[in-house]
Design a protein around this motif. Structure first.
Motif, PDB file in Angstrom:
ATOM      1  N   VAL A   1       0.838  -1.202   0.000  1.00  0.00           N
ATOM      2  CA  VAL A   1       0.000   0.000   0.000  1.00  0.00           C
ATOM      3  C   VAL A   1       0.872   1.251   0.000  1.00  0.00           C
ATOM      4  CG1 VAL A   1      -1.561   1.395   1.421  1.00  0.00           C
ATOM      5  CG2 VAL A   1      -2.056  -1.027   1.055  1.00  0.00           C
ATOM      6  N   ALA A   2       1.877   1.262   0.871  1.00  0.00           N
ATOM      7  CA  ALA A   2       2.738   2.447   0.989  1.00  0.00           C
ATOM      8  C   ALA A   2       3.521   2.695  -0.299  1.00  0.00           C
ATOM      9  CB  ALA A   2       3.689   2.273   2.163  1.00  0.00           C
ATOM     10  N   ARG A   3       4.051   1.648  -0.891  1.00  0.00           N
ATOM     11  CA  ARG A   3       4.788   1.815  -2.152  1.00  0.00           C
ATOM     12  C   ARG A   3       3.893   2.427  -3.232  1.00  0.00           C
ATOM     13  NH1 ARG A   3       6.285  -3.693  -1.196  1.00  0.00           N
ATOM     14  NH2 ARG A   3       8.294  -3.854  -0.130  1.00  0.00           N
ATOM     15  N   ARG A   4       2.683   1.929  -3.323  1.00  0.00           N
ATOM     16  CA  ARG A   4       1.760   2.421  -4.342  1.00  0.00           C
ATOM     17  C   ARG A   4       1.323   3.860  -4.064  1.00  0.00           C
ATOM     18  NH1 ARG A   4      -0.406  -1.644  -7.671  1.00  0.00           N
ATOM     19  NH2 ARG A   4       0.309  -3.742  -7.110  1.00  0.00           N
ATOM     20  N   LEU A   5       1.187   4.199  -2.792  1.00  0.00           N
ATOM     21  CA  LEU A   5       0.850   5.581  -2.440  1.00  0.00           C
ATOM     22  C   LEU A   5       1.982   6.525  -2.857  1.00  0.00           C
ATOM     23  CD1 LEU A   5      -0.764   5.123   1.089  1.00  0.00           C
ATOM     24  CD2 LEU A   5      -1.917   5.912  -0.994  1.00  0.00           C
ATOM     25  N   VAL A   6       3.219   6.117  -2.622  1.00  0.00           N
ATOM     26  CA  VAL A   6       4.360   6.942  -3.045  1.00  0.00           C
ATOM     27  C   VAL A   6       4.372   7.081  -4.563  1.00  0.00           C
ATOM     28  CG1 VAL A   6       6.880   7.043  -3.169  1.00  0.00           C
ATOM     29  CG2 VAL A   6       5.760   6.437  -1.010  1.00  0.00           C
ATOM     30  N   ASP A   7       4.146   5.977  -5.268  1.00  0.00           N
ATOM     31  CA  ASP A   7       4.101   6.031  -6.733  1.00  0.00           C
ATOM     32  C   ASP A   7       2.995   6.966  -7.228  1.00  0.00           C
ATOM     33  OD1 ASP A   7       6.197   4.259  -6.855  1.00  0.00           O
ATOM     34  OD2 ASP A   7       4.941   2.496  -7.229  1.00  0.00           O
ATOM     35  N   ALA A   8       1.920   7.089  -6.432  1.00  0.00           N
ATOM     36  CA  ALA A   8       0.809   7.965  -6.807  1.00  0.00           C
ATOM     37  C   ALA A   8       1.043   9.415  -6.397  1.00  0.00           C
ATOM     38  CB  ALA A   8      -0.489   7.455  -6.185  1.00  0.00           C
ATOM     39  N   GLY A   9       2.201   9.684  -5.756  1.00  0.00           N
ATOM     40  CA  GLY A   9       2.553  11.057  -5.424  1.00  0.00           C
ATOM     41  C   GLY A   9       2.271  11.487  -3.999  1.00  0.00           C
ATOM     42  N   PHE A  10       2.071  10.517  -3.093  1.00  0.00           N
ATOM     43  CA  PHE A  10       1.740  10.849  -1.715  1.00  0.00           C
ATOM     44  C   PHE A  10       2.887  10.535  -0.753  1.00  0.00           C
ATOM     45  CE2 PHE A  10      -2.384   9.800  -3.661  1.00  0.00           C
ATOM     46  CZ  PHE A  10      -3.083  10.970  -3.377  1.00  0.00           C
ATOM     47  N   ALA A  11       3.001  11.336   0.301  1.00  0.00           N
ATOM     48  CA  ALA A  11       3.776  10.943   1.467  1.00  0.00           C
ATOM     49  C   ALA A  11       2.938   9.944   2.272  1.00  0.00           C
ATOM     50  CB  ALA A  11       4.108  12.158   2.327  1.00  0.00           C
ATOM     51  N   VAL A  12       3.597   9.135   3.084  1.00  0.00           N
ATOM     52  CA  VAL A  12       2.921   8.120   3.899  1.00  0.00           C
ATOM     53  C   VAL A  12       3.093   8.479   5.367  1.00  0.00           C
ATOM     54  CG1 VAL A  12       2.879   5.695   4.583  1.00  0.00           C
ATOM     55  CG2 VAL A  12       3.182   6.307   2.173  1.00  0.00           C
TER      56      VAL A  12
ATOM     57  N   LYS B   1       8.244   1.431   6.060  1.00  0.00           N
ATOM     58  CA  LYS B   1       9.276   0.724   5.301  1.00  0.00           C
ATOM     59  C   LYS B   1       8.970   0.772   3.807  1.00  0.00           C
ATOM     60  CE  LYS B   1      11.512  -3.867   5.075  1.00  0.00           C
ATOM     61  NZ  LYS B   1      11.022  -4.439   3.808  1.00  0.00           N
ATOM     62  N   GLY B   2       7.725   0.507   3.446  1.00  0.00           N
ATOM     63  CA  GLY B   2       7.343   0.555   2.040  1.00  0.00           C
ATOM     64  C   GLY B   2       7.557   1.926   1.435  1.00  0.00           C
ATOM     65  N   ALA B   3       7.269   2.975   2.218  1.00  0.00           N
ATOM     66  CA  ALA B   3       7.454   4.343   1.713  1.00  0.00           C
ATOM     67  C   ALA B   3       8.926   4.641   1.478  1.00  0.00           C
ATOM     68  CB  ALA B   3       6.867   5.342   2.705  1.00  0.00           C
ATOM     69  N   VAL B   4       9.784   4.241   2.415  1.00  0.00           N
ATOM     70  CA  VAL B   4      11.222   4.490   2.269  1.00  0.00           C
ATOM     71  C   VAL B   4      11.779   3.734   1.074  1.00  0.00           C
ATOM     72  CG1 VAL B   4      13.469   4.086   3.342  1.00  0.00           C
ATOM     73  CG2 VAL B   4      11.605   5.037   4.701  1.00  0.00           C
TER      74      VAL B   4
ATOM     75  N   ASP C   1      11.347   8.683   8.749  1.00  0.00           N
ATOM     76  CA  ASP C   1      12.323   9.731   8.433  1.00  0.00           C
ATOM     77  C   ASP C   1      11.965  11.065   9.069  1.00  0.00           C
ATOM     78  OD1 ASP C   1      13.873   8.014   6.898  1.00  0.00           O
ATOM     79  OD2 ASP C   1      12.731   8.419   5.077  1.00  0.00           O
ATOM     80  N   LEU C   2      10.683  11.306   9.282  1.00  0.00           N
ATOM     81  CA  LEU C   2      10.216  12.494   9.979  1.00  0.00           C
ATOM     82  C   LEU C   2       9.278  12.042  11.078  1.00  0.00           C
ATOM     83  CD1 LEU C   2       9.668  15.511  10.451  1.00  0.00           C
ATOM     84  CD2 LEU C   2       8.004  15.426   8.570  1.00  0.00           C
ATOM     85  N   GLY C   3       9.701  12.187  12.310  1.00  0.00           N
ATOM     86  CA  GLY C   3       8.903  11.671  13.418  1.00  0.00           C
ATOM     87  C   GLY C   3       8.617  12.725  14.472  1.00  0.00           C
TER      88      GLY C   3
END
Length: 252
Positions: free
Chosen positions: A76-87, A101-104, A128-130
């Motif tokens: 889900v996170a990988r696909r959200l990044v591919d769609a232009g979103f931060a997670v 992890k998927g977003a990174v 990365d931003l917490g």
């Protein structure tokens, strides 16, 4: 504030401030809590103001790395990044870790909004931003203010809390342009059936309220549903704005 007669203190506020020996009970009193609450909002607003389009991913902290939901959250996170979103996640372990992890790994922005708990949880290593919060309501505000939708994987009370808070705010039009997608029909199907068979049947919700909760089974469907939901809400907002302009420009 006006003080007279017996309400006048025996010493001035300056004198109390400058007194060399004081107990620390004031640290746990409501006026000081207000300052801490304010500080959390200021910190959150400052850190997330330039985040850009983002989607929150929720799910259980108890999911293990070998659980199917862990891989699902990563996808889900990988696909959200591919769609232009931060997670954005709650920053903890389990499904939250998987989404970060998927977003990174997709070269995206990975955000964690943690919360102080009576047991150790901490921020997972993929954030990365917490930001860590003391107060749930300050943290919830950040999820709702700086993300444009929720993807909700199987989870427990915390996941349900975030889900129904968002549903309430959408239903009461406190927030707009906010698609919510449940992932896992085998997990969420019983809940949706109960909402339809009990709440809708008793008239405590309406049919359109159920439309706020689409249920899907794959990461691709989840991301497509979020994107489609945002596009639909954007078109509705444009149509409402155009109608308002037409009404304002109509001859008397």
């Amino acid at each position: 504030m006006l003080l007279r007669r017996g309400r006048i203190p025996r010493e001035t506020t300056d004198a109390r401030l400058l007194a060399p020996e004081q107990d620390i009970d004031w640290l746990h009193q409501d006026p000081w809590r207000v300052m801490r609450i304010q500080a959390e909002f200021v910190e959150g607003f400052g850190a997330l103001a330039d985040l850009g389009p983002a989607i929150s991913v929720f799910g259980s902290a108890r999911i293990r790395k070998d659980d199917p939901e862990y891989a699902l959250a990563e996808d889900v996170a990988r696909r959200l990044v591919d769609a232009g979103f931060a997670v954005v996640t709650g920053g903890g372990p389990g499904a939250m870790e998987a989404a970060n992890k998927g977003a990174v790994e997709a070269q995206g922005v990975s955000v964690g909004l943690g919360i102080e708990l009576p047991f150790e949880q901490g921020m997972n290593k993929w954030v990365d931003l917490g930001i860590n919060f003391r107060y749930f309501f300050a943290r919830k505000t950040m999820f709702l203010k700086y993300t444009q939708g929720f993807v909700v994987l199987p989870g427990g009370f915390g996941t349900m809390d975030e889900l129904f808070e968002a549903l309430t705010l959408v239903q009461t039009q406190k927030v707009s342009s906010f698609p919510i997608v449940l992932v896992g029909s085998d997990y969420w199907g019983g809940l949706v059936d109960w909402l339809r068979g009990t709440m809708l049947e008793r008239g405590t919700i309406s049919e359109p309220d159920l439309g706020l909760l689409p249920v899907v089974d794959t990461a691709e469907e989840a991301v497509n549903a979020v994107v489609h939901g945002m596009e639909e809400l954007f078109r509705e907002a444009e149509a409402q704005a155009a109608a308002a302009d037409d009404a304002g420009g109509a001859p008397e």
